[in-house]
Design a protein around this motif. Structure first.
Motif, PDB file in Angstrom:
ATOM      1  N   SER A 315      -5.283  33.411  -9.357  1.00 42.98           N
ATOM      2  CA  SER A 315      -6.576  33.054  -9.169  1.00 42.98           C
ATOM      3  C   SER A 315      -8.051  33.227  -9.660  1.00 42.98           C
ATOM      4  N   ALA A 316      -8.653  33.093 -11.054  1.00 37.17           N
ATOM      5  CA  ALA A 316     -10.205  33.787 -11.290  1.00 37.17           C
ATOM      6  C   ALA A 316     -10.983  32.701 -10.804  1.00 37.17           C
ATOM      7  N   SER A 317     -12.483  33.161 -10.108  1.00 34.53           N
ATOM      8  CA  SER A 317     -13.369  32.753 -10.037  1.00 34.53           C
ATOM      9  C   SER A 317     -14.964  33.222 -10.995  1.00 34.53           C
ATOM     10  N   LEU A 318     -15.697  32.690 -10.971  1.00 35.98           N
ATOM     11  CA  LEU A 318     -17.162  32.679 -11.207  1.00 35.98           C
ATOM     12  C   LEU A 318     -18.075  32.310 -11.454  1.00 35.98           C
ATOM     13  N   TRP A 319     -19.143  32.701 -10.363  1.00 29.55           N
ATOM     14  CA  TRP A 319     -20.458  32.380  -9.815  1.00 29.55           C
ATOM     15  C   TRP A 319     -21.690  32.511 -10.638  1.00 29.55           C
ATOM     16  N   GLY A 320     -22.649  31.665 -10.598  1.00 30.96           N
ATOM     17  CA  GLY A 320     -23.664  31.916 -10.862  1.00 30.96           C
ATOM     18  C   GLY A 320     -25.602  31.429 -11.309  1.00 30.96           C
ATOM     19  N   GLY A 321     -25.838  32.172 -11.082  1.00 30.64           N
ATOM     20  CA  GLY A 321     -27.727  30.583 -10.887  1.00 30.64           C
ATOM     21  C   GLY A 321     -28.382  31.556 -11.354  1.00 30.64           C
ATOM     22  N   MET A 322     -29.929  31.302 -11.624  1.00 25.56           N
ATOM     23  CA  MET A 322     -30.977  31.525 -11.956  1.00 25.56           C
ATOM     24  C   MET A 322     -32.428  30.771 -11.655  1.00 25.56           C
ATOM     25  N   GLU A 365     -33.558  35.439  -6.616  1.00 21.24           N
ATOM     26  CA  GLU A 365     -33.920  34.181  -7.726  1.00 21.24           C
ATOM     27  C   GLU A 365     -32.725  34.432  -9.158  1.00 21.24           C
ATOM     28  N   ALA A 366     -31.675  35.211  -8.445  1.00 18.18           N
ATOM     29  CA  ALA A 366     -30.637  35.606  -9.991  1.00 18.18           C
ATOM     30  C   ALA A 366     -29.484  35.946  -9.064  1.00 18.18           C
TER      31      ALA A 366
END
Length: 469
Positions: A315-322, A365-366
């Motif tokens: 399993s591979a996961s990636l999260w991100g946000g700004m 904030e990021a």
């Protein structure tokens, strides 16, 4: 919940993978197997009537939308399959406790030689129902009491009152839910709520009083939700030792925001998937519909799962946000992102990565976070085919970063800052799947890339929740 029964127009099968046994009412005629198979597959039939027994306050129009495909069946197998599908749709409405289906030859003056009658025997839910259960969130648990008024106006409307008391959060709310007849995935809901939460990593207490309205709908293989939310937020210090930065955030604010969420989910399980992918994208715009909080917020979640040899899963996961504040006012501690803990970057304490002041974590904030996981059966497969299948051995590598950006510097500077001071960890442990409710992890973690101010959990770490990196 119920079965599909049939009286034979000609001899019918006594069992099947989808429909179960026919029951005592089935009439059997001994024929040659070849003839029986030919009759089932080739004989044309017509569904002349569909009857409902047990309807009380349910309106006819919402029922007609769910059983329309039954009339399109051209042979007995199709009749049974489409009747079963209609039964599942009726149960999905959440207004019936039980649905049984009876297929019989058509009777009466207008009966055709190959005519069939389909009867749905239903039992409606009571006008008022109650529930008591426990709920597992991200490293927290709660007790939930609820009252429900199902099928309030006869078209699958639902009013729900729910009270939740948890380890970090207490809430109660009133909601109204209304699906679109014939398309349950298109639905509208309104919510009134009050939520009080404690966030010890920030020495912060937050009380939200608000309302929201949302509309959900599918487009091709995606699910979308458009939402408006208005909330009066009250922030306060959780302890007398709270830092000045947290005390400065204390007070009242009013947020009014529009948001959109898109989800593509092909996983076979949301708790511990073996195959499939997930893509979730959220956008939120606050300030243009009122309130004194203004920002644009974007975040996403991506997960890929692949089954390998020896019943193992990669399993591979990636999260991100700004988050980008609008205007001169800085972002609020209640709107920022947080990272770290047994459900995200393991080996670090809960939400204890990134900017902090006097030991209180202020969020960023990021952020970004990624993980690689290998799930394998327990060594020597104890309890194979039974209780042992709920456990998996877990090997992981996690990494991520959380920071504040200077939005006047440009995208290259932002990427460079997010690539600096990366926290990462690796380790192994045991995963327990609690049905389709939650999962528990007990891992031995080795944190790396630790920065000044980060709070780590070097060694054994326990996690419980429904959303894991």
């Amino acid at each position: 919940m119920g079965t599909v029964h049939a009286r034979s127009l000609e001899p019918l099968p006594s069992s099947g993978p989808d429909f179960g046994g026919l029951g005592e009412e089935a009439e059997f005629v001994e024929v040659e197997p070849e003839t029986k198979q030919e009759i089932l597959e080739n004989k044309d039939v017509v569904v002349q009537h569909v009857h409902f027994d047990g309807l009380g306050r349910t309106k006819d129009d919402i029922i007609i939308c769910e059983i329309g495909d039954v009339f399109k069946a051209k042979n007995l197998i199709e009749v049974m399959r489409k009747s079963h599908e209609a039964r599942e749709k009726l149960l999905r409405l959440g207004i019936f406790r039980q649905v049984d289906v009876l297929i019989d030859t058509c009777q009466g003056d207008d009966a055709l030689p190959n005519g069939l009658d389909v009867t749905f025997e239903v039992t409606e839910l009571r006008r008022l129902t109650g529930s008591y259960n426990t709920m597992v969130g991200n490293n927290e648990g709660s007790m939930v009491l609820g009252l429900k008024l199902p099928n309030l106006l006869g078209r699958a409307e639902k009013v729900t009152f729910q009270f939740s008391y948890g380890t970090k959060e207490t809430s109660y709310g009133l909601s109204f839910f209304k699906p679109r007849p014939g398309n349950f995935e298109r639905n509208f809901s309104v919510n009134l709520y009050k939520v009080t939460g404690q966030f010890p990593w920030s020495s912060l207490r937050e009380t939200d009083r608000g309302m929201s309205a949302e509309y959900s709908f599918p487009i091709w293989k995606t699910s979308h939700t458009v939402k408006w939310e208005g909330v009066w937020r009250e922030l306060g210090c959780l302890s007398r030792t709270a830092s000045f930065a947290v005390r400065k955030e204390s007070g009242h604010s009013l947020k009014s925001s529009l948001s959109h969420a898109m989800v593509i989910d092909s996983r076979n399980s949301s708790i511990l998937p073996r195959r499939g992918a997930l893509l979730k994208v959220n956008q939120e715009l606050a300030g243009y519909t009122g309130g004194d909080v203004s920002f644009i917020k974007e975040d996403f979640e991506l997960q890929l799962n692949k089954q390998l040899i020896f019943d193992s899963v990669f399993s591979a996961s990636l999260w991100g946000g700004m988050l980008v504040p609008i205007g001169d006012k800085p972002s609020s501690i209640a709107d920022r992102f947080y990272l770290g803990g047994p459900t995200s970057v393991r080996g670090f304490s809960m939400h204890s990565i990134g900017p902090q002041s006097e030991g209180d974590y202020l969020g960023g904030e990021a952020y970004w976070a990624g993980g690689l996981h290998l799930y394998t059966p327990l060594p020597f497969r104890p309890g194979q085919g039974g209780f042992g299948e709920l456990f998996r051995t877990h090997f992981f590598l996690n990494a991520g970063n959380l920071c504040n950006l200077n939005y006047g510097e440009g995208p290259k500077a932002h990427i460079r800052k997010l690539a600096e001071c990366i926290r990462w960890s690796y380790g192994a442990g045991i995963v327990l799947r609690l049905g389709n409710i939650a999962r528990l992890e007990l891992n031995y973690c080795i944190p790396m890339g630790v920065q000044t101010g980060d709070r780590i959990c070097d060694g054994v770490q326990f996690g419980a929740g429904i959303r894991f990196l």
